[in-house]
Design a protein around this motif. Structure first.
Motif, PDB file in Angstrom:
ATOM      1  N   GLN A  87       0.825  -1.213   0.000  1.00 43.89           N
ATOM      2  CA  GLN A  87       0.000   0.000   0.000  1.00 43.89           C
ATOM      3  C   GLN A  87       0.857   1.261   0.000  1.00 43.89           C
ATOM      4  O   GLN A  87       0.567   2.225  -0.713  1.00 43.89           O
ATOM      5  CB  GLN A  87      -0.936  -0.023   1.205  1.00 43.89           C
ATOM      6  CG  GLN A  87      -2.012  -1.100   1.119  1.00 43.89           C
ATOM      7  CD  GLN A  87      -2.823  -1.228   2.393  1.00 43.89           C
ATOM      8  OE1 GLN A  87      -2.335  -0.935   3.484  1.00 43.89           O
ATOM      9  NE2 GLN A  87      -4.055  -1.674   2.274  1.00 43.89           N
ATOM     10  N   GLU A  88       1.905   1.261   0.811  1.00 40.93           N
ATOM     11  CA  GLU A  88       2.788   2.415   0.879  1.00 40.93           C
ATOM     12  C   GLU A  88       3.486   2.683  -0.455  1.00 40.93           C
ATOM     13  O   GLU A  88       3.709   3.831  -0.830  1.00 40.93           O
ATOM     14  CB  GLU A  88       3.844   2.195   1.964  1.00 40.93           C
ATOM     15  CG  GLU A  88       3.335   2.373   3.375  1.00 40.93           C
ATOM     16  CD  GLU A  88       3.053   3.837   3.678  1.00 40.93           C
ATOM     17  OE1 GLU A  88       4.021   4.617   3.798  1.00 40.93           O
ATOM     18  OE2 GLU A  88       1.875   4.203   3.792  1.00 40.93           O
ATOM     19  N   HIS A  92      -0.728  -2.153  -6.666  1.00 40.27           N
ATOM     20  CA  HIS A  92      -2.133  -2.574  -6.674  1.00 40.27           C
ATOM     21  C   HIS A  92      -2.271  -4.048  -7.046  1.00 40.27           C
ATOM     22  O   HIS A  92      -2.922  -4.812  -6.350  1.00 40.27           O
ATOM     23  CB  HIS A  92      -2.964  -1.715  -7.634  1.00 40.27           C
ATOM     24  CG  HIS A  92      -4.398  -2.138  -7.708  1.00 40.27           C
ATOM     25  ND1 HIS A  92      -5.250  -2.034  -6.631  1.00 40.27           N
ATOM     26  CD2 HIS A  92      -5.126  -2.700  -8.714  1.00 40.27           C
ATOM     27  CE1 HIS A  92      -6.448  -2.499  -6.971  1.00 40.27           C
ATOM     28  NE2 HIS A  92      -6.394  -2.913  -8.222  1.00 40.27           N
ATOM     29  N   GLU A 116      -7.993  -5.663   1.701  1.00 38.21           N
ATOM     30  CA  GLU A 116      -7.271  -4.403   1.866  1.00 38.21           C
ATOM     31  C   GLU A 116      -7.266  -3.568   0.581  1.00 38.21           C
ATOM     32  O   GLU A 116      -6.497  -2.619   0.461  1.00 38.21           O
ATOM     33  CB  GLU A 116      -5.831  -4.686   2.304  1.00 38.21           C
ATOM     34  CG  GLU A 116      -5.721  -5.312   3.678  1.00 38.21           C
ATOM     35  CD  GLU A 116      -6.208  -4.393   4.784  1.00 38.21           C
ATOM     36  OE1 GLU A 116      -6.087  -3.157   4.633  1.00 38.21           O
ATOM     37  OE2 GLU A 116      -6.711  -4.907   5.801  1.00 38.21           O
ATOM     38  N   LEU A 118      -6.449  -4.528  -2.483  1.00 33.83           N
ATOM     39  CA  LEU A 118      -5.430  -4.897  -3.459  1.00 33.83           C
ATOM     40  C   LEU A 118      -5.959  -6.013  -4.364  1.00 33.83           C
ATOM     41  O   LEU A 118      -6.798  -6.810  -3.956  1.00 33.83           O
ATOM     42  CB  LEU A 118      -4.163  -5.374  -2.737  1.00 33.83           C
ATOM     43  CG  LEU A 118      -3.540  -4.357  -1.778  1.00 33.83           C
ATOM     44  CD1 LEU A 118      -2.466  -5.019  -0.928  1.00 33.83           C
ATOM     45  CD2 LEU A 118      -2.973  -3.175  -2.542  1.00 33.83           C
TER      46      LEU A 118
END
Length: 207
Positions: A87-88, A92, A116, A118
């Motif tokens: 995420q950081e 994706h 989450e 993704l």
């Protein structure tokens, strides 16, 4: 099992790290570093930080530094680290190159990633249904079909899907190398296959 006496013995072709007991590099204590410490013997390499000041390593190092702990200082487990890091980094599409024997774990990972936000793209090691005999590998039962592990196809399919990151889940030693060499996206390992020690090879290194 490794013996302390062996660890203390300098080796002709080895750097000093394996038998160093000073932790001097960790503490920045140059005076206590062994003469064989690569910080001293290869200073031009060990102290070259230019790459970390430039992209993409600059961002990678910054995100990696934040990954082990939550803002409250609580340690994350490896799956939590993986999700946070992805995420950081703005990743994706997360490819999952998994061993067929770890399908339930791969399914759980895919579920957690999707929860989450993704996109999970799993590919099984036996994709292609290629028989051992087709690449001249021996079989215990020549009369029966037996599919080979196919890390090249796994990697190429994940390349085709344009994954941002590929996660290895239990690939055989050697097959993991082929996958890493073939993938266009960066590859990280979540599960290391160890058939004897329930995929925890560090147990073999601890007496």
């Amino acid at each position: 099992m490794l013996k302390l006496e062996w660890l203390r013995m300098p080796q002709q072709t080895a750097y000093g790290c394996l038998y160093c007991q000073t932790a001097a590099s960790f503490k920045g204590d140059t005076a206590r570093m062994p003469k064989t410490c690569p910080t001293l013997t290869h200073e031009e390499i060990a102290k070259d930080i230019q790459g970390y000041r430039e992209e993409p390593l600059k961002t990678l190092m910054q995100k990696a530094d934040r990954t082990p702990f939550t803002p409250d200082g609580v340690l994350r487990n490896r799956v939590e680290e993986l999700i946070f890091f992805a995420q950081e980094m703005g990743y994706h599409k997360i490819g999952i190159a998994f061993c067929v024997t770890l399908m339930p774990e791969a399914q759980t990972l895919a579920k957690l990633l999707r929860e989450e936000g993704l996109e999970a793209i799993p590919v099984c090691c036996r994709v292609g249904a290629v028989d051992y005999s087709e690449i001249d590998l021996p079989k215990a039962h020549p009369e029966r079909f037996a599919a080979i592990c196919n890390p090249v196809a796994q990697a190429k399919l994940l390349n085709l899907a344009q994954c941002d990151l590929v996660v290895q889940v239990g690939l055989c030693l050697g097959h993991d190398i082929i996958l890493q060499q073939t993938c266009q996206a960066p590859v990280t390992t979540l599960v290391v296959k160890d058939r004897v020690l329930d995929h925890n090879p560090v147990r073999a290194l601890r007496g």
